[in-house]
Motif scaffolding. Structure first.
Motif, PDB file in Angstrom:
ATOM      1  N   ASP A 250      -2.757  -0.548   8.603  1.00  8.38           N
ATOM      2  CA  ASP A 250      -3.942  -0.083   9.356  1.00  8.38           C
ATOM      3  C   ASP A 250      -3.656   0.005  10.849  1.00  8.38           C
ATOM      4  OD1 ASP A 250      -5.303   0.103   7.059  1.00  8.38           O
ATOM      5  OD2 ASP A 250      -6.573  -1.682   7.368  1.00  8.38           O
ATOM      6  N   ALA A 251      -3.069  -1.072  11.383  1.00  7.32           N
ATOM      7  CA  ALA A 251      -2.770  -1.083  12.823  1.00  7.32           C
ATOM      8  C   ALA A 251      -1.773   0.021  13.156  1.00  7.32           C
ATOM      9  CB  ALA A 251      -2.218  -2.447  13.225  1.00  7.32           C
ATOM     10  N   ALA A 252      -0.816   0.244  12.246  1.00 12.38           N
ATOM     11  CA  ALA A 252       0.192   1.285  12.479  1.00 12.38           C
ATOM     12  C   ALA A 252      -0.464   2.660  12.495  1.00 12.38           C
ATOM     13  CB  ALA A 252       1.259   1.214  11.390  1.00 12.38           C
ATOM     14  N   ALA A 253      -1.410   2.882  11.583  1.00 12.15           N
ATOM     15  CA  ALA A 253      -2.085   4.185  11.518  1.00 12.15           C
ATOM     16  C   ALA A 253      -2.843   4.446  12.820  1.00 12.15           C
ATOM     17  CB  ALA A 253      -3.018   4.220  10.313  1.00 12.15           C
ATOM     18  N   GLY A 270       4.245  -2.149   2.922  1.00 18.43           N
ATOM     19  CA  GLY A 270       3.422  -1.136   3.586  1.00 18.43           C
ATOM     20  C   GLY A 270       3.335  -1.329   5.096  1.00 18.43           C
ATOM     21  N   ALA A 271       3.928  -2.402   5.615  1.00 17.25           N
ATOM     22  CA  ALA A 271       3.910  -2.619   7.062  1.00 17.25           C
ATOM     23  C   ALA A 271       4.845  -1.608   7.734  1.00 17.25           C
ATOM     24  CB  ALA A 271       4.346  -4.044   7.378  1.00 17.25           C
ATOM     25  N   PHE A 329      -0.457   0.049  24.663  1.00 18.62           N
ATOM     26  CA  PHE A 329      -0.400   0.291  23.212  1.00 18.62           C
ATOM     27  C   PHE A 329      -1.141  -0.754  22.372  1.00 18.62           C
ATOM     28  CE2 PHE A 329       3.560   2.155  24.942  1.00 18.62           C
ATOM     29  CZ  PHE A 329       3.378   3.471  24.550  1.00 18.62           C
ATOM     30  N   GLY A 330      -1.613  -1.828  23.005  1.00 17.47           N
ATOM     31  CA  GLY A 330      -2.284  -2.901  22.260  1.00 17.47           C
ATOM     32  C   GLY A 330      -1.327  -3.662  21.360  1.00 17.47           C
ATOM     33  N   VAL A 331      -0.034  -3.624  21.664  1.00 18.62           N
ATOM     34  CA  VAL A 331       0.970  -4.279  20.825  1.00 18.62           C
ATOM     35  C   VAL A 331       1.560  -5.471  21.599  1.00 18.62           C
ATOM     36  CG1 VAL A 331       3.251  -3.993  19.760  1.00 18.62           C
ATOM     37  CG2 VAL A 331       1.562  -2.153  19.617  1.00 18.62           C
TER      38      VAL A 331
END
Ligand code: EPU
Length: 341
Positions: A250-253, A270-271, A329-331
């Motif tokens: 989800d975060a990646a999308a 799926g990560a 990027f919020g990362v």
């Protein structure tokens, strides 16, 4: 014979970032069977105990008030030959790259992608070193270690090492406890290659190689690394300063919707693993320099010491990089080397 410890020892040339630090006692370990006595002596003398290999993944932010055990053991022993495999045990103090070259010269395959990684064999399982599509765990059979706390010898199977991406039991439950003495590898005696990593493929095709051999992979990996990564003998560095962040699907999308060109690879379950170098580069840090602390001009993930940088200089720069990547990027970027504060 046990070499005497050096007192008030300079550690600057025992860490590849060339950070100034001192150790109350620097104890060479030339024979693993001395470890029970040496760790007991270190405990009795007092202060902390640090196990040091090539010093290529450590940030010395302080002096060591106790003993540094400097692993210098040597030896490469074939334990078994099976049909298409060889099981080889290597002493912790052997230089990693020299071991990779030795294996290749003996027709033992599977480590070529890990050529030119700085450091020692004993340090390799700690962070499960990896490069160009191969990780140590892919070829690890078992690890021998001295357990300083339990005062006993350990043999951990590859599964017991719990090695994940730049992670293992030696960074977790056994941190500060296990002294790795030998690492055993299972290598192929028939040529097999892994060359799907983009940079590697590019290098091999630019060389016009049709039938790729392990020697080609070794040469190509050395060329790619020499082109992108600074040689610690010339410019102080500890390789990648941050791990590549692994985000949930989800975060990646969400990130990819906002930044479709962000460099990424699928990870387990799926990560998605994003290239920290790309995130840092986008924030304009590549080649930045603040005093003697800097960001390498050909790989944004590598922080460098241009000469007299202190750990504080480097860590302040790292914190600003983390803040700007997070803001844009919020990362959250996690440091990769062991930071001693
Ligand atoms: N990239 C940029 N800017 C840069 C550098 C790279 O945008 O300044 C992009 C590239 O375009 C590429 C992506 O980032 O798409 C990945 O770059 P690269 O292939 O150089 O690999 P990396 O993810 O930055 C990892 C390891 C390295 C290892 C290489 C090759 C980590 C933390 N680092 O770097 O390991 O050599 O892959 O497999 O996983 C180390 O751990 O110390 C180390 C050097």
């Amino acid at each position: 014979m046990i070499q005497p410890a050096q007192t008030d020892a300079d550690l600057r040339y025992l860490n590849t970032l060339h950070l100034p630090a001192r150790a109350a006692r620097l104890q060479p370990v030339d024979d693993a069977s001395d470890l029970p006595a040496l760790t007991e002596a270190a405990r009795n003398t007092g202060g902390s105990i640090l196990v040091l290999g090539g010093g290529s993944n450590i940030v010395f932010g302080r002096d060591i008030d106790g003993t540094v055990l400097h692993m210098r053991t040597r030896g490469i022993d074939v334990l078994a030959h099976t049909g298409s495999d060889v099981l080889v045990s290597v002493a912790a103090g052997e230089n990693w790259h020299a071991w990779v070259a030795f294996a290749l010269a003996h027709g033992w395959h599977g480590l070529e992608n890990l050529a030119l990684i700085p450091g020692t064999v004993g340090a390799a399982p700690v962070q499960n070193i990896g490069a160009y599509g191969v990780e140590l765990i892919d070829r690890l059979d078992h690890v021998d270690a001295w357990d300083m706390t339990g005062r006993r010898w350990l043999r951990l199977s590859a599964a017991e090492c719990l090695a994940g991406y730049r992670d293992s039991v030696f960074k977790r439950e056994l941190a500060g406890r296990a002294v790795i003495t030998r690492v055993a590898f299972r290598l192929g005696t028939r040529p097999e290659v892994r060359c799907d990593y983009a940079d590697l493929q590019r290098e091999l095709s630019s060389r016009g190689v049709a039938q790729v051999t392990p020697q080609h992979v070794f040469d190509a990996v050395c060329a790619v690394r020499r082109a992108k990564l600074p040689d610690p003998a010339v410019l102080g560095n500890a390789g990648s300063f941050f791990r590549n962040p692994v985000l949930t699907a989800d975060a990646a999308a969400t990130l990819l919707a906002a930044h479709p060109d962000a460099a990424h690879h699928p990870a387990a379950d799926g990560a998605v693993k994003f290239a920290a170098a790309w995130l840092i580069d986008q924030c304009g840090w590549k080649g930045a320099r603040r005093g003697d602390a800097g960001v390498h001009d050909r790989q944004a993930l590598v922080l460098v010491n241009h000469g007299e940088a202190s750990a504080t200089d480097l860590l302040d720069l790292a914190a600003d990089i983390q803040a700007s990547v997070h803001a844009r990027f919020g990362v959250t970027l996690e440091p990769e080397p062991l930071i001693l504060l």
